[in-house]
Design a protein around this motif. Sequence first.
Motif, PDB file in Angstrom:
ATOM      1  N   SER A 124       0.824  -1.210   0.000  1.00 40.32           N
ATOM      2  CA  SER A 124       0.000   0.000   0.000  1.00 40.32           C
ATOM      3  C   SER A 124       0.856   1.256   0.000  1.00 40.32           C
ATOM      4  O   SER A 124       0.478   2.281  -0.583  1.00 40.32           O
ATOM      5  CB  SER A 124      -0.922   0.009   1.219  1.00 40.32           C
ATOM      6  OG  SER A 124      -1.771  -1.117   1.217  1.00 40.32           O
ATOM      7  N   LEU A 163      -6.508   1.829  -6.515  1.00 37.98           N
ATOM      8  CA  LEU A 163      -7.096   1.613  -5.197  1.00 37.98           C
ATOM      9  C   LEU A 163      -8.325   0.724  -5.283  1.00 37.98           C
ATOM     10  O   LEU A 163      -8.554  -0.141  -4.430  1.00 37.98           O
ATOM     11  CB  LEU A 163      -7.463   2.962  -4.563  1.00 37.98           C
ATOM     12  CG  LEU A 163      -8.103   2.927  -3.172  1.00 37.98           C
ATOM     13  CD1 LEU A 163      -7.193   2.251  -2.155  1.00 37.98           C
ATOM     14  CD2 LEU A 163      -8.459   4.347  -2.724  1.00 37.98           C
ATOM     15  N   ARG A 168      -2.698   5.944  -4.091  1.00 38.52           N
ATOM     16  CA  ARG A 168      -3.577   6.374  -3.001  1.00 38.52           C
ATOM     17  C   ARG A 168      -4.114   7.787  -3.220  1.00 38.52           C
ATOM     18  O   ARG A 168      -4.608   8.422  -2.271  1.00 38.52           O
ATOM     19  CB  ARG A 168      -2.840   6.304  -1.656  1.00 38.52           C
ATOM     20  CG  ARG A 168      -2.269   4.936  -1.328  1.00 38.52           C
ATOM     21  CD  ARG A 168      -1.824   4.830   0.126  1.00 38.52           C
ATOM     22  NE  ARG A 168      -1.025   5.953   0.564  1.00 38.52           N
ATOM     23  CZ  ARG A 168       0.282   6.094   0.352  1.00 38.52           C
ATOM     24  NH1 ARG A 168       0.945   5.146  -0.323  1.00 38.52           N
ATOM     25  NH2 ARG A 168       0.943   7.152   0.780  1.00 38.52           N
TER      26      ARG A 168
END
Length: 485
Positions: A310, A388, A316
């Motif tokens: 991540s 995402l 993001r």
Amino acid sequence: MTTSTEAKRDARFFGHPIGLANLFGVEMWERFSYYGMLGILPIYLYYSVAEGGLAMPEATATSIVGAYGGLVYLSTIVGAWVADRLLSSERTLFYSAVLIMIGHISLALLPGFLGIGVGLACVAVGSGGLKGNATAVVGTLYGEQDPRRDSGFTIFYMGVNLGAFIGPLLTGLAQSEVGFHLGFGLAAIGMAIGLTQYTIFRRNLPDTAREVPNPLPARRRPAVGGVLVVLVGVIVLAVLTGIVTAANLSDVVVWIVGIASVGYFAVILTSRKITAIERRRVLAFIPMFIASAAFWSLYQQQFTVVAVYSDQRLDRDLFGWEMPVSWVQSINPVFILLLAPVMAAIWIKLGERQPSTPIKFALGTSVMGAAFLLFLFFAGGTGNSTPLLALAGILVVFTVAELMLSPVGLSLSTKLAPDAFRTQMVALNFLSVSLGTALSGSLAEYYGTDHEAAYFGVVGGAAIAIGVVLALISPFVRKLMSGVR
């Protein structure tokens, strides 16, 4: 005080005993603090000093996170033993909550490695004492054949995920806007709220939750204290001599949990306090223990491999604003909250036609493996290129697998438990989680963006294979379960 009979007839909380509401609440706040802290812990360990972190190598950071998670569940042994031999499940739960709060306060106020050492030790031991005993106390609310039982555990599990959803959002935002120690401070506040709520409503729990099923004779307590002192001495010596280091911590925990699991099964199976039927039921739990460990070794990589993924591989960007890394940890709980009521309703609707517990375990493990294979579609990319939405889709599969196995495993451990090892059987279920969680740290050492396709393919394929084997032997396992579904 509520008697056991009254609790089992009670239906004031959405058709369930009112005591479930209190246990739902304390578990929700404990998970708020636990996952809120865990959401920012990996990056706190490997971020640079300039970014507010401790500048550890990534492999060391993921090893610590995996080992820490494994130790949380390993400490359920201690919590279960204290409950069964000294204090009872209900009282052990209370004192464990106090220890958790102290741990989060230490992380928030103590600097650097001192805060990590003191804080993680307190939270690990406290969480272990709370988790197994909260589950055991939920079990006292229902009779063995109560059809509400699996549904009640699923509702309880929703409390877990409500806390797991909110925690990383608030601590992650605090970390990104102010700093890591404010994030840890919010975790401490959450646990304080949960402890207060539990203290006020303790009286709604049945008397059986306060019983010590297998009291330790007073003459044996000094010997137990001596063993504890020796154990602490061995741990300190291992650290001082370099046998145990931050880099190999997860591997050490894997070995410790593996040996403890074998020993625990041996103690229960050879005990004269269990009947022949109870012994067969414990044997039936072994293959499901293995499948559970395999499942959790993948699922708990949300806090090791998926956390790094991540940070380094995920796009993001949200309309020009970069989402905090820890917010990814709140995606799975959202799907749990949405799908858990659906799954609970399905089990109730199917009744006797629902899949047996071994088949549920086999499906959960295989679906978890399939979730890892989905990462292959994005392997080989560069930078933060994975959408995402794609990761969210993969985490939906994580959720489906979890709902097939995790709440069912909690319920199963209470149904298969011998009377003399009620809470300790629950601890065995958490030992499978401990083993898998520690493995998630050890496996993370082999992950790298330059060979992620091989990593996701091998790990995912192995989990599917374990699920298939369990499905094939499920008729034999069901026979050993001696009437328990």
